[in-house]
Scaffold this motif. Structure first.
Motif, PDB file in Angstrom:
ATOM      1  N   LEU A   4       0.835  -1.195  -0.091  1.00 54.78           N
ATOM      2  CA  LEU A   4       0.107  -0.247  -0.018  1.00 54.78           C
ATOM      3  C   LEU A   4       0.992   1.108   0.074  1.00 54.78           C
ATOM      4  O   LEU A   4       0.455   2.216  -0.644  1.00 54.78           O
ATOM      5  CB  LEU A   4      -0.910  -0.208   1.154  1.00 54.78           C
ATOM      6  CG  LEU A   4      -1.949  -1.092   1.191  1.00 54.78           C
ATOM      7  CD1 LEU A   4      -3.072  -1.069   2.494  1.00 54.78           C
ATOM      8  CD2 LEU A   4      -2.801  -1.044   0.003  1.00 54.78           C
ATOM      9  N   LYS A   5       2.237   1.243   0.644  1.00 56.15           N
ATOM     10  CA  LYS A   5       2.898   2.305   0.514  1.00 56.15           C
ATOM     11  C   LYS A   5       3.542   2.607  -0.668  1.00 56.15           C
ATOM     12  O   LYS A   5       3.727   3.774  -1.310  1.00 56.15           O
ATOM     13  CB  LYS A   5       3.960   2.257   1.777  1.00 56.15           C
ATOM     14  CG  LYS A   5       3.585   2.607   3.256  1.00 56.15           C
ATOM     15  CD  LYS A   5       4.742   2.308   3.987  1.00 56.15           C
ATOM     16  CE  LYS A   5       4.323   2.444   5.329  1.00 56.15           C
ATOM     17  NZ  LYS A   5       5.459   2.122   6.685  1.00 56.15           N
ATOM     18  N   ASP A   6       3.759   1.217  -1.176  1.00 53.89           N
ATOM     19  CA  ASP A   6       4.323   1.522  -2.748  1.00 53.89           C
ATOM     20  C   ASP A   6       3.283   2.124  -3.937  1.00 53.89           C
ATOM     21  O   ASP A   6       3.478   3.081  -4.694  1.00 53.89           O
ATOM     22  CB  ASP A   6       4.652   0.034  -3.235  1.00 53.89           C
ATOM     23  CG  ASP A   6       5.244  -0.034  -4.898  1.00 53.89           C
ATOM     24  OD1 ASP A   6       6.069   0.883  -4.979  1.00 53.89           O
ATOM     25  OD2 ASP A   6       4.639  -0.657  -5.497  1.00 53.89           O
ATOM     26  N   LEU A   7       1.916   1.821  -3.487  1.00 47.75           N
ATOM     27  CA  LEU A   7       0.997   2.239  -4.485  1.00 47.75           C
ATOM     28  C   LEU A   7       0.822   3.767  -4.168  1.00 47.75           C
ATOM     29  O   LEU A   7       0.659   4.549  -5.215  1.00 47.75           O
ATOM     30  CB  LEU A   7      -0.377   1.579  -3.991  1.00 47.75           C
ATOM     31  CG  LEU A   7      -0.427   0.134  -4.526  1.00 47.75           C
ATOM     32  CD1 LEU A   7      -1.823  -0.500  -3.950  1.00 47.75           C
ATOM     33  CD2 LEU A   7      -0.288  -0.113  -5.987  1.00 47.75           C
ATOM     34  N   GLU A   8       0.858   4.334  -2.805  1.00 49.58           N
ATOM     35  CA  GLU A   8       0.707   5.698  -2.571  1.00 49.58           C
ATOM     36  C   GLU A   8       2.050   6.222  -3.108  1.00 49.58           C
ATOM     37  O   GLU A   8       1.897   7.155  -3.701  1.00 49.58           O
ATOM     38  CB  GLU A   8       1.065   5.692  -1.235  1.00 49.58           C
ATOM     39  CG  GLU A   8       0.439   7.215  -0.525  1.00 49.58           C
ATOM     40  CD  GLU A   8       0.457   7.349   0.969  1.00 49.58           C
ATOM     41  OE1 GLU A   8       0.326   8.466   1.616  1.00 49.58           O
ATOM     42  OE2 GLU A   8       0.227   6.005   1.742  1.00 49.58           O
ATOM     43  N   TRP A   9       3.234   5.741  -2.881  1.00 51.16           N
ATOM     44  CA  TRP A   9       4.475   6.334  -3.723  1.00 51.16           C
ATOM     45  C   TRP A   9       4.231   6.559  -5.076  1.00 51.16           C
ATOM     46  O   TRP A   9       4.740   7.622  -5.864  1.00 51.16           O
ATOM     47  CB  TRP A   9       5.514   5.490  -3.442  1.00 51.16           C
ATOM     48  CG  TRP A   9       6.893   6.233  -3.969  1.00 51.16           C
ATOM     49  CD1 TRP A   9       7.594   7.115  -3.336  1.00 51.16           C
ATOM     50  CD2 TRP A   9       7.570   5.690  -5.302  1.00 51.16           C
ATOM     51  NE1 TRP A   9       8.823   7.400  -4.281  1.00 51.16           N
ATOM     52  CE2 TRP A   9       8.790   6.773  -5.382  1.00 51.16           C
ATOM     53  CE3 TRP A   9       7.115   4.788  -6.257  1.00 51.16           C
ATOM     54  CZ2 TRP A   9       9.487   6.511  -6.663  1.00 51.16           C
ATOM     55  CZ3 TRP A   9       8.158   4.817  -7.542  1.00 51.16           C
ATOM     56  CH2 TRP A   9       8.974   5.407  -7.395  1.00 51.16           C
ATOM     57  N   ARG A  10       3.462   5.647  -5.722  1.00 55.02           N
ATOM     58  CA  ARG A  10       3.505   5.759  -7.277  1.00 55.02           C
ATOM     59  C   ARG A  10       2.235   6.759  -7.611  1.00 55.02           C
ATOM     60  O   ARG A  10       1.868   6.847  -8.766  1.00 55.02           O
ATOM     61  CB  ARG A  10       3.133   4.330  -7.982  1.00 55.02           C
ATOM     62  CG  ARG A  10       4.416   3.450  -7.807  1.00 55.02           C
ATOM     63  CD  ARG A  10       4.052   2.023  -8.241  1.00 55.02           C
ATOM     64  NE  ARG A  10       5.304   1.119  -8.025  1.00 55.02           N
ATOM     65  CZ  ARG A  10       6.233   1.074  -9.063  1.00 55.02           C
ATOM     66  NH1 ARG A  10       6.422   1.701  -9.932  1.00 55.02           N
ATOM     67  NH2 ARG A  10       7.356   0.258  -8.715  1.00 55.02           N
ATOM     68  N   GLY A  11       1.428   6.964  -6.798  1.00 51.80           N
ATOM     69  CA  GLY A  11       0.473   7.863  -7.039  1.00 51.80           C
ATOM     70  C   GLY A  11      -1.081   7.354  -7.499  1.00 51.80           C
ATOM     71  O   GLY A  11      -1.775   7.811  -7.900  1.00 51.80           O
ATOM     72  N   ILE A  12      -0.922   6.071  -7.122  1.00 52.58           N
ATOM     73  CA  ILE A  12      -2.176   5.056  -7.798  1.00 52.58           C
ATOM     74  C   ILE A  12      -3.087   5.165  -6.569  1.00 52.58           C
ATOM     75  O   ILE A  12      -4.306   5.059  -7.318  1.00 52.58           O
ATOM     76  CB  ILE A  12      -1.435   3.592  -7.926  1.00 52.58           C
ATOM     77  CG1 ILE A  12      -0.486   3.697  -9.016  1.00 52.58           C
ATOM     78  CG2 ILE A  12      -2.619   2.811  -8.119  1.00 52.58           C
ATOM     79  CD1 ILE A  12       0.233   2.103  -9.300  1.00 52.58           C
ATOM     80  N   THR A  13      -2.725   5.271  -5.443  1.00 58.06           N
ATOM     81  CA  THR A  13      -3.935   5.440  -4.475  1.00 58.06           C
ATOM     82  C   THR A  13      -4.848   6.545  -4.783  1.00 58.06           C
ATOM     83  O   THR A  13      -4.338   7.888  -4.728  1.00 58.06           O
ATOM     84  CB  THR A  13      -3.524   5.438  -2.940  1.00 58.06           C
ATOM     85  OG1 THR A  13      -2.639   4.195  -2.853  1.00 58.06           O
ATOM     86  CG2 THR A  13      -4.618   5.326  -2.073  1.00 58.06           C
ATOM     87  N   TYR A  14      -6.204   6.544  -4.667  1.00 56.80           N
ATOM     88  CA  TYR A  14      -7.300   7.357  -5.014  1.00 56.80           C
ATOM     89  C   TYR A  14      -8.347   7.533  -3.743  1.00 56.80           C
ATOM     90  O   TYR A  14      -8.350   8.260  -2.848  1.00 56.80           O
ATOM     91  CB  TYR A  14      -7.882   7.362  -6.098  1.00 56.80           C
ATOM     92  CG  TYR A  14      -8.762   8.739  -6.413  1.00 56.80           C
ATOM     93  CD1 TYR A  14      -8.296   9.809  -6.627  1.00 56.80           C
ATOM     94  CD2 TYR A  14     -10.170   8.567  -6.448  1.00 56.80           C
ATOM     95  CE1 TYR A  14      -9.042  11.062  -6.827  1.00 56.80           C
ATOM     96  CE2 TYR A  14     -10.962   9.670  -6.684  1.00 56.80           C
ATOM     97  CZ  TYR A  14     -10.533  11.101  -6.885  1.00 56.80           C
ATOM     98  OH  TYR A  14     -11.135  12.056  -7.148  1.00 56.80           O
ATOM     99  N   GLN A  15      -8.838   6.559  -3.731  1.00 53.37           N
ATOM    100  CA  GLN A  15      -9.936   6.159  -2.518  1.00 53.37           C
ATOM    101  C   GLN A  15     -10.009   4.731  -1.877  1.00 53.37           C
ATOM    102  O   GLN A  15      -9.607   3.959  -2.770  1.00 53.37           O
ATOM    103  CB  GLN A  15     -11.514   6.538  -3.113  1.00 53.37           C
ATOM    104  CG  GLN A  15     -11.741   7.832  -3.576  1.00 53.37           C
ATOM    105  CD  GLN A  15     -12.730   8.122  -4.637  1.00 53.37           C
ATOM    106  OE1 GLN A  15     -12.817   7.331  -5.714  1.00 53.37           O
ATOM    107  NE2 GLN A  15     -13.964   8.483  -4.262  1.00 53.37           N
TER     108      GLN A  15
END
Length: 420
Positions: A4-15
């Protein structure tokens, strides 16, 4: 790094519906996760990629992807942002689209091993369902007021929406409920426009199960370009995954032409390069942008992923030949790919024709006088080689595999002569 931290770093997390709860589940068990697509066309385009590549990231961490192709929901149609109903397609057309899309999905996911991806089609559980069962077992649990609050429905109330599209969100909720029951599916991934459908699914799961449920929703942001233009569109239209609609060379060219301001975002979104690799490429964009290392890495990673090593090698070969002018190094099939959109002219095979006449007939030069000037000034190239002989007559040496001759006028104006 934590997924989940990786997804956040990649800018993929929205909701996310419950970020802490999802983190706890992912850290303590392997679950099934689903993402779906309605087969409204016989190919996906690159606008469909990000949700599925995000799903693949979960697979890489040991979770099982459920890749849903909506054979049933495709017959209905998701309410679009446009103020019009989708055109209904036949069952045969939808099945053709399903079969085509399944082939493309196999380039993205690993279907082998303990957590191998599973392809599912919601027509298998919705297609034979009678209307009474739908209304009693599922429609009863979703309130009209709840549905009216959904953006996709609310935005259509003024212009009008049919009962068919109005009920679409229940059908997608039914999918989540079915996969939860039969595949231990606890997470649905979708684009930001799917938030309403995802939360309806969670509501249906909650209402149809007596025990406490642990299901989650996760959406990714809409992919945008810095200049405001729509991502995934070119002058010739959408960038498709089907090589017959968008050739691997054209696919490669789309990515390699990414703007400096967009390329690092795309590397984070779409590739599986490490943080360190992407950060090094970001540094290159800042200090040596003329080398376009980031764009080359993006184009190579994406073309290899979707079309394979051989297609990537061919795309690079065509690109290098066009850059260097070594047109003769290309095969006839590569000529068709690299010069697909340039003006073409059909010349009868076997008929001897002088270069001046050909330039005029093919409308490369507007007149014989201009053709002579172009040749004399060294502005005419045949298959990458300058020709200055006014008496030149095209022969077999000027033909690539007896099928094509590429003529260039000036620096950038290409023309394809095809022999028939």
């Amino acid at each position: 790094m934590d997924l989940l931290k990786d997804l956040e770093w990649r800018g993929i997390t929205y909701q996310q519906t419950d970020a802490d709860g999802l983190k706890d589940v992912l850290n303590n068990e392997s679950i099934s996760i689903y993402c779906g697509i309605d087969p409204t066309a016989d190919s996906m385009h690159i606008g469909h990629l990000l949700p599925f590549l995000t799903l693949r990231r979960f697979q890489n961490k040991g979770h099982r992807p459920l890749v849903l192709v909506g054979g049933a929901t495709g017959l209905i149609g998701d309410p679009s942002g446009k103020n019009e109903e989708r055109k209904l397609q036949t069952l045969e057309a939808i099945q053709h689209n399903v079969d085509s899309i399944k082939i493309q999905l196999k380039s993205i996911f690993d279907f082998e091993g303990e957590n191998g991806a599973i392809l599912v089609n919601n027509y298998d559980w919705i297609g034979s369902m009678d209307v009474v069962t739908f209304l009693r077992d599922f429609g009863k649990h979703v309130g009209v007021n709840y549905m009216l609050a959904k953006d996709t429905i609310a935005s259509r109330l003024e212009s009008g929406i049919s009962f068919t599209e109005f009920t679409y969100t229940i059908l997608q909720a039914l999918d989540f409920n079915h996969l939860y029951d039969h595949y231990n599916c606890k997470l649905q991934i979708g684009g930001s426009d799917q938030w309403g459908n995802i939360t309806t699914g969670l509501e249906l799961i909650r209402r149809t199960h007596e025990e406490e449920t642990k299901a989650f929703g996760f959406t990714i942001p809409l992919v945008t370009k810095a200049d405001g233009s729509k991502f995934g569109k070119t002058e010739s239209g959408a960038v498709w995954l089907d090589p017959k609609k968008t050739s691997p060379y054209e696919f490669y060219q789309f990515w390699i032409n990414a703007a400096d301001v967009d390329v690092i975002k795309y590397l984070k979104y779409f590739t599986f390069l490490t943080h360190e690799e992407i950060e090094a490429l970001a540094q290159s964009v800042e200090t040596e942008p003329h080398l376009r290392k980031a764009q080359k890495a993006l184009a190579e990673e994406m073309t290899k992923l979707i079309h394979g090593e051989e297609a990537l090698d061919q795309a690079i070969r065509i690109t290098q030949a066009l850059f260097s002018g070594e047109i003769k190094s290309l095969s006839a099939s590569e000529i068709l790919e690299g010069f697909k959109d340039v003006p073409s002219f059909e010349q009868p095979k076997g008929d001897a024709i002088g270069l001046i006449d050909l330039l005029v007939n093919a409308k490369i030069s507007p007149s014989k006088r201009q053709a002579r000037e172009d040749i004399g000034n060294g502005a005419i190239y045949i298959n990458g080689e300058r020709v200055t002989d006014l008496q030149h007559v095209l022969n077999e040496k000027d033909m690539i595999e007896g099928q094509f001759t590429i003529i260039r006028r000036g620096k950038k104006k290409y023309f394809r002569i095809q022999y028939v």
